[in-house]
Design a protein around this motif. Structure first.
Motif, short mmCIF file in Angstrom:
data_model
loop_
_atom_site.label_atom_id
_atom_site.label_comp_id
_atom_site.label_asym_id
_atom_site.label_seq_id
_atom_site.Cartn_x
_atom_site.Cartn_y
_atom_site.Cartn_z
N UNK A 278 1.04 -1.13 -0.06
CA UNK A 278 0.05 0.23 0.00
C UNK A 278 0.85 1.33 -0.02
N UNK A 279 0.46 2.31 -0.82
CA UNK A 279 1.25 3.56 -0.85
C UNK A 279 0.08 4.66 -0.78
N UNK A 280 0.47 5.05 0.52
CA UNK A 280 -0.72 6.08 0.76
C UNK A 280 -0.15 7.75 0.82
N UNK A 281 -1.06 8.62 0.54
CA UNK A 281 -0.55 9.96 0.38
C UNK A 281 0.04 10.38 1.93
N UNK A 282 0.93 11.28 2.11
CA UNK A 282 1.45 11.50 3.40
C UNK A 282 0.41 12.22 4.26
N UNK A 283 -0.35 12.86 3.47
CA UNK A 283 -1.38 13.87 4.15
C UNK A 283 -2.42 13.05 4.89
N UNK A 284 -2.59 11.62 4.68
CA UNK A 284 -3.87 11.04 4.85
C UNK A 284 -3.30 9.84 6.08
N UNK A 285 -4.07 9.38 6.95
CA UNK A 285 -3.94 8.35 7.71
C UNK A 285 -5.07 7.28 7.38
N UNK A 286 -4.48 6.02 7.67
CA UNK A 286 -5.38 4.80 7.61
C UNK A 286 -5.54 4.09 8.92
N UNK A 287 -6.58 3.52 9.21
CA UNK A 287 -6.96 2.68 10.29
C UNK A 287 -6.98 1.27 9.99
N UNK A 288 -6.27 0.87 8.78
CA UNK A 288 -6.04 -0.50 8.40
C UNK A 288 -7.30 -1.52 8.53
N UNK A 289 -8.51 -1.31 8.09
CA UNK A 289 -9.28 -2.32 8.15
C UNK A 289 -8.91 -3.59 7.55
N UNK A 290 -8.33 -3.43 6.53
CA UNK A 290 -7.36 -4.50 5.43
C UNK A 290 -6.07 -4.02 5.37
N UNK A 291 -5.38 -4.82 5.36
CA UNK A 291 -3.62 -4.76 4.59
C UNK A 291 -3.60 -5.41 3.25
N UNK A 292 -3.53 -4.86 2.02
CA UNK A 292 -3.97 -5.36 0.97
C UNK A 292 -2.66 -5.28 0.19
N UNK A 293 -2.07 -6.49 -0.45
CA UNK A 293 -1.10 -6.57 -1.26
C UNK A 293 -1.55 -6.76 -2.74
N UNK A 294 -0.64 -6.40 -3.71
CA UNK A 294 -0.86 -6.65 -5.20
C UNK A 294 0.04 -7.44 -5.98
N UNK A 295 -0.15 -8.23 -6.66
CA UNK A 295 0.54 -8.98 -7.61
C UNK A 295 0.62 -8.45 -8.90
N UNK A 296 1.17 -9.13 -9.78
CA UNK A 296 1.28 -8.69 -11.21
C UNK A 296 0.23 -9.17 -12.07
N UNK A 297 -0.41 -10.58 -11.55
CA UNK A 297 -1.27 -11.00 -12.46
C UNK A 297 -2.06 -12.13 -11.43
N UNK A 298 -3.11 -12.73 -11.96
CA UNK A 298 -3.96 -13.34 -11.36
C UNK A 298 -3.33 -14.76 -10.77
N UNK A 299 -2.48 -15.40 -11.65
CA UNK A 299 -1.92 -16.71 -11.01
C UNK A 299 -0.90 -16.44 -10.07
N UNK A 300 -0.11 -15.48 -10.28
CA UNK A 300 0.63 -15.16 -8.93
C UNK A 300 -0.08 -14.96 -7.77
N UNK A 301 -1.14 -13.94 -7.91
CA UNK A 301 -1.98 -13.86 -6.59
C UNK A 301 -2.42 -15.27 -6.14
N UNK A 302 -3.00 -16.04 -6.85
CA UNK A 302 -3.45 -17.41 -6.45
C UNK A 302 -2.36 -18.05 -5.69
N UNK A 303 -1.10 -18.13 -6.27
CA UNK A 303 -0.05 -18.96 -5.86
C UNK A 303 0.21 -18.49 -4.69
#
Ligand code: PLP
Length: 367
Positions: A278-303
């Protein structure tokens, strides 16, 4: 390991929570008892907002807010296509038309440029445009400054669906303080950053008239007297026992947000070379309902998800399908390009997030 461990919080604060529940059982005012008013006052103080109005759940909070804004049949409301279905569902329940907008690939929140394009499209089709619901997805405040700029230019109201973002700030201002929106809502669903032990929700506004209207609508359109019904309302009261639990949980909320931020920081250090973090604007804060990662494609995500599962760590996908592709919603309009939402549904996954994860557990997940 459960994805969100709610039992640990209860075990840690059992004495206070049990005492609060028993106080309600002892006084017996189960419906709109004194704890509801007390919680509303504490929420007002916490957020720095004039009115906090408890209700039955976060979906009702959206419905009540839309009714207070006098949404008219077929009015168009712009909503992000990557959100929990309730954001759009509330619009339809109030007779409006949700118009789906794309999101920003870094913050996962509504993309103000896509909003601009959607407004133009709706205008070209002569649709009656009314407002926009920004969602503080995963606990990060939406870009209210940019959204307000588009809204002002086009005479739209701005609502904050802060079901996942209670306590988040934009430019140093709490979303629920309603300095950047006309009205804000939240959900106290157990898994939310500020959750109760059942269903609950609230609406926040600085507008006296809207607040009066919501207070009336949530109890069957009540007037001055109990059996005086001056408008069509609904039953959407916040349960007294849930309010009593929330009073206890509000006390520990700031500490819990700090713990969530510490875990998020550790995840980011550990995963930044392998996934998009996650990349957040420095002016904003987050309460982390979820911590989410991103992969390049679906099969990498599923693996990746399988690798976590094989080691006993649950992960989740928020969300596997954007709303503009859902069977119940695909006939509603969307901007010509909703590709970020579509890509995210194929590539994102979320890690366990709870203030009560132990350091050992976080290290095991990271390694
Ligand atoms: C973004 C968003 N809006 C609305 C809701 C609806 O809240 P509730 O489940 O309390 O009705 C939720 C929660 O599930 C949500 O995540």
């Amino acid at each position: 390991m459960p994805f969100i461990n709610l039992l640990r919080q209860y075990q840690r604060h059992k004495a206070d929570i049990d005492h609060a529940i028993h106080a309600v059982l002892d006084h017996g005012q189960y419906i709109h008892g004194p704890e509801v008013k007390m919680l509303e006052e504490q929420l007002q103080q916490f957020l720095g907002v004039k009115h906090a109005i408890g209700c039955a759940n976060g979906t009702d909070a959206l419905v009540l807010a839309l009714k207070a804004l006098h949404l008219q049949p077929n009015d168009v409301v712009f909503v992000p296509s990557l959100t929990f279905v309730a954001t759009a569902e509330a619009v339809v329940l109030c007779g409006g038309i949700p118009f789906f907008v794309d999101i920003d690939p870094y913050t996962y929140n509504l993309d103000p440029n896509s909003l601009k394009a959607a407004v133009q499209m709706a205008k070209q089709q002569s649709l009656p445009i009314a407002g926009v619901i920004a969602v503080d997805l995963f606990g990060l405040a939406a870009d209210y400054t940019a959204i307000q700029a588009v809204a002002k230019e086009n005479h739209l109201w701005v609502m904050a669906d802060s079901a996942q973002g209670f306590g988040a700030t934009h430019n140093g201002r709490l979303v629920g303080s309603c300095q950047d929106c006309t009205i804000a809502t939240t959900s106290f669903f157990p898994a939310k950053p500020l959750g109760c032990y059942g269903d609950g929700g609230a609406v926040f506004t600085n507008d006296d008239e809207m607040a009066d209207l919501i207070r009336s609508i949530r109890v069957h359109g009540q007037g001055q007297e109990k059996y005086d019904n001056i408008r069509i309302g609904q039953n959407s009261r916040l349960d007294t026992i849930q309010a009593a639990i929330l009073i206890e949980k509000l006390k520990i909320f700031p500490e819990e947000v700090t713990l969530r931020n510490q875990i998020a920081k550790r995840y980011t250090e550990a995963f930044r070379n392998r996934y998009k973090v996650p990349i957040h604007p420095s002016k904003d804060t987050c309460v982390w309902a979820q911590y989410t990662l991103q992969t390049t494609d679906r099969s990498t995500r599923d693996q990746a998800m399988k690798a976590f599962a094989d080691r006993g760590f649950p992960t989740g996908i928020y969300y596997p399908k954007p709303l503009h592709l859902q069977t119940g919603y695909q006939h509603f309009p969307h901007t010509s390009n909703v590709s970020v939402c579509e890509r995210m549904t194929q590539t994102v996954f979320s890690l366990p997030m709870s203030p009560y994860l132990t350091e050992k557990e976080v290290e095991e997940i990271c390694s």
